[in-house]
Motif scaffolding. Structure first.
Motif, PDB file in Angstrom:
ATOM      1  N   ASP A 193       0.607   4.408  -0.136  1.00  0.00           N
ATOM      2  CA  ASP A 193       0.260   5.654   0.538  1.00  0.00           C
ATOM      3  C   ASP A 193      -0.002   5.384   2.014  1.00  0.00           C
TER       4      ASP A 193
ATOM      5  N   GLN B  60       0.888  -1.166   0.000  1.00  0.00           N
ATOM      6  CA  GLN B  60       0.000   0.000   0.000  1.00  0.00           C
ATOM      7  C   GLN B  60       0.925   1.215   0.000  1.00  0.00           C
TER       8      GLN B  60
ATOM      9  N   THR C  57      -3.324   2.164   5.050  1.00  0.00           N
ATOM     10  CA  THR C  57      -3.407   3.576   4.646  1.00  0.00           C
ATOM     11  C   THR C  57      -4.337   4.279   5.615  1.00  0.00           C
TER      12      THR C  57
END
Lengths: 113, 113
Positions: A8, A6, A107
């Protein structure tokens, strides 16, 4: 080996805006893919899951995700976010031959009023 | 009501003390898990249990052991706790195949001082 990325760590959007949270996976077999959400001081709750078939899957609270085998991705989307969507979202990969699942690092979504 | 229950929710222990984290589920799930969650690392699998007395190491088993004497109970034991074991610990259960939902408890926040 299985892995989930992931990219971000944090995403900030305004209430009412659209949202996409990115997820890339690596796995040579048939992937089972999930998105989970974690609200503060809570465990993880399932948002949606993909096993096969239609690459766009619908989940709870207006969330959907699209599976792409060519891009090895399973991005989460929502057309219009609400402040209550603020939480940590995890992309999760299950394998076709073990009970193990692999979690992305999550995130953190912040929705501004 | 499908539920994974963890006790206690919060725990403070001194370095070197023994720690027992308890987990129960009311769904007769075969598979149970212990994870720890640390900032930026997502969830890391400590142990997985496939049924009573059928336990396997996960990705970070060092410093931990588990016990599963009944299908509905799965305990995590820290013998002589260390400060780097300060974390949030999640228990989870699933019916036993990789393509099904994993149900999570609300977590135990352990602080080792």
């Amino acid at each position: 080996a299985q892995s989930v990325t992931q990219p971000d760590a944090r995403v900030t959007v305004s209430e009412g805006a659209s949202l996409q949270l990115r997820c890339k996976y690596s796995y040579s077999g048939t992937p089972y893919l999930f998105w989970y959400v974690q609200y503060p001081r809570q465990g993880l709750q399932l948002l949606l899951k993909y096993y096969s078939g239609d690459p766009v899957v619908q989940g709870v609270n207006g969330f959907e995700a699209e599976f792409s085998k060519s891009n090895s991705s399973f991005h989460l989307r929502k057309a219009s976010v609400h402040w209550s969507d603020s939480a940590v979202y995890f992309c999760v990969l299950g394998s076709s031959n073990t009970n193990k699942v692999v979690f992305g690092t999550g995130t953190r979504l912040q929705v501004l009023p | 009501d499908m539920k994974v229950t963890q006790m206690p929710r919060y725990l403070i222990k001194r370095m070197g003390e023994n720690v027992l984290l308890e987990c129960g589920q009311d769904m007769s799930h075969e598979t149970m898990y212990w994870y720890r969650q640390d900032p930026g690392l997502g969830l890391q699998l400590i142990y997985i249990s496939y049924d009573v007395d059928s336990n396997s190491e996960g990705d970070i088993p060092k410093g931990y052991r588990v016990s599963r004497k009944k299908r509905e109970h799965f305990s995590l034991i820290l013998d002589s706790a260390k400060t780097n074991q300060t974390s949030v610990y999640f228990c989870a259960s699933s019916p036993g195949t990789a393509n099904t939902e994993v149900f999570f408890g609300k977590g135990t926040r352990l602080t080792v001082v």
